[in-house]
Design a protein around this motif. Sequence first.
Motif, PDB file in Angstrom:
ATOM      1  N   ILE A   1       7.091  -6.300  -2.132  1.00  0.00           N
ATOM      2  CA  ILE A   1       6.713  -5.189  -1.257  1.00  0.00           C
ATOM      3  C   ILE A   1       7.954  -4.663  -0.556  1.00  0.00           C
ATOM      4  O   ILE A   1       8.668  -5.404   0.117  1.00  0.00           O
ATOM      5  CB  ILE A   1       5.640  -5.632  -0.254  1.00  0.00           C
ATOM      6  N   ASP A   2       8.215  -3.377  -0.757  1.00  0.00           N
ATOM      7  CA  ASP A   2       9.358  -2.715  -0.132  1.00  0.00           C
ATOM      8  C   ASP A   2       8.985  -2.377   1.308  1.00  0.00           C
ATOM      9  O   ASP A   2       8.012  -1.667   1.548  1.00  0.00           O
ATOM     10  CB  ASP A   2       9.688  -1.446  -0.932  1.00  0.00           C
ATOM     11  N   TYR A   3       9.739  -2.896   2.254  1.00  0.00           N
ATOM     12  CA  TYR A   3       9.409  -2.704   3.671  1.00  0.00           C
ATOM     13  C   TYR A   3      10.680  -2.487   4.476  1.00  0.00           C
ATOM     14  O   TYR A   3      11.780  -2.783   4.019  1.00  0.00           O
ATOM     15  CB  TYR A   3       8.634  -3.918   4.217  1.00  0.00           C
ATOM     16  N   THR A   4      10.513  -1.966   5.668  1.00  0.00           N
ATOM     17  CA  THR A   4      11.606  -1.893   6.624  1.00  0.00           C
ATOM     18  C   THR A   4      11.344  -2.956   7.683  1.00  0.00           C
ATOM     19  O   THR A   4      10.223  -3.452   7.805  1.00  0.00           O
ATOM     20  CB  THR A   4      11.690  -0.503   7.292  1.00  0.00           C
TER      21      THR A   4
ATOM     22  N   LEU B   1       1.702  -0.560  21.006  1.00  0.00           N
ATOM     23  CA  LEU B   1       1.455  -0.338  19.583  1.00  0.00           C
ATOM     24  C   LEU B   1      -0.036  -0.443  19.253  1.00  0.00           C
ATOM     25  O   LEU B   1      -0.497   0.109  18.272  1.00  0.00           O
ATOM     26  CB  LEU B   1       2.258  -1.352  18.757  1.00  0.00           C
ATOM     27  N   GLY B   2      -0.767  -1.158  20.107  1.00  0.00           N
ATOM     28  CA  GLY B   2      -2.189  -1.354  19.858  1.00  0.00           C
ATOM     29  C   GLY B   2      -2.509  -2.686  19.197  1.00  0.00           C
ATOM     30  O   GLY B   2      -3.606  -2.875  18.679  1.00  0.00           O
TER      31      GLY B   2
ATOM     32  N   GLN C   1       3.163  -3.052  10.359  1.00  0.00           N
ATOM     33  CA  GLN C   1       2.537  -1.753  10.600  1.00  0.00           C
ATOM     34  C   GLN C   1       2.608  -0.951   9.302  1.00  0.00           C
ATOM     35  O   GLN C   1       3.678  -0.758   8.734  1.00  0.00           O
ATOM     36  CB  GLN C   1       3.285  -1.022  11.722  1.00  0.00           C
ATOM     37  N   PHE C   2       1.441  -0.507   8.831  1.00  0.00           N
ATOM     38  CA  PHE C   2       1.386   0.282   7.610  1.00  0.00           C
ATOM     39  C   PHE C   2       0.265   1.296   7.751  1.00  0.00           C
ATOM     40  O   PHE C   2      -0.898   0.918   7.910  1.00  0.00           O
ATOM     41  CB  PHE C   2       1.160  -0.604   6.393  1.00  0.00           C
ATOM     42  N   ALA C   3       0.656   2.574   7.703  1.00  0.00           N
ATOM     43  CA  ALA C   3      -0.302   3.665   7.911  1.00  0.00           C
ATOM     44  C   ALA C   3      -1.016   3.412   9.238  1.00  0.00           C
ATOM     45  O   ALA C   3      -0.358   3.263  10.251  1.00  0.00           O
ATOM     46  CB  ALA C   3      -1.241   3.786   6.727  1.00  0.00           C
TER      47      ALA C   3
ATOM     48  N   GLU D   1       6.360   7.914  -0.392  1.00  0.00           N
ATOM     49  CA  GLU D   1       5.295   7.101   0.167  1.00  0.00           C
ATOM     50  C   GLU D   1       5.844   6.264   1.312  1.00  0.00           C
ATOM     51  O   GLU D   1       6.953   5.724   1.237  1.00  0.00           O
ATOM     52  CB  GLU D   1       4.730   6.194  -0.921  1.00  0.00           C
ATOM     53  N   ALA D   2       5.081   6.150   2.388  1.00  0.00           N
ATOM     54  CA  ALA D   2       5.501   5.376   3.554  1.00  0.00           C
ATOM     55  C   ALA D   2       5.602   3.898   3.192  1.00  0.00           C
ATOM     56  O   ALA D   2       4.841   3.387   2.373  1.00  0.00           O
ATOM     57  CB  ALA D   2       4.514   5.567   4.689  1.00  0.00           C
ATOM     58  N   ARG D   3       6.580   3.242   3.788  1.00  0.00           N
ATOM     59  CA  ARG D   3       6.759   1.807   3.580  1.00  0.00           C
ATOM     60  C   ARG D   3       6.226   1.054   4.789  1.00  0.00           C
ATOM     61  O   ARG D   3       6.319   1.536   5.914  1.00  0.00           O
ATOM     62  CB  ARG D   3       8.230   1.471   3.395  1.00  0.00           C
ATOM     63  N   PRO D   4       5.711  -0.132   4.569  1.00  0.00           N
ATOM     64  CA  PRO D   4       5.295  -0.954   5.703  1.00  0.00           C
ATOM     65  C   PRO D   4       6.508  -1.291   6.570  1.00  0.00           C
ATOM     66  O   PRO D   4       7.628  -1.402   6.078  1.00  0.00           O
ATOM     67  CB  PRO D   4       4.745  -2.224   5.056  1.00  0.00           C
TER      68      PRO D   4
END
Length: 152
Positions: free
Chosen positions: A29-32, A48-49, A59-61, A3-6
């Motif tokens: 919350i696991d994030y980079t 990035l918008g 940024q998440f999804a 699963e992608a991380r924020p």
Amino acid sequence: MTEARPKLISFAISHYCEKARWALDWYGIDYTEEFWPIGLHVEMARKLGARDSNVPILQFADEIIQGSQEILDWAYRNRTVLEKSLEDRQHNREVREIEDRADGFIGIEVRRLLYAQTLTQYPDVILELLYGNLDKESAPSVTNSGPESRPR
């Protein structure tokens, strides 16, 4: 499938970014984290918008969450440890007032003092403070007269 991380986009030193880090950590919350260079972050945020040029940005999804308070609210809604909360309904207004004062006045004055002292007295230290783990070849150099572009 992983699963992608924020991804938290931040400056290495910023009370706003630190508040976002604390909230993500507190809520499990696991994030980079990705450090952006000060100055260049304006164009990077636009690409990035993001709605503004300020960091922190999460940024998440397909979501772009910008601002420390917005990230704190997002972290609360997406927390992995449901028992944990920074929300105290009884004192929520008072807490927000203290937070607004820290963000709007105290943090700005501390930042101003830190930068003024560090830029003039410790130019060798400022790159690490301002740019964290950013590749030093990409970061600007600093002299006693202030930041200037590093020759290529």
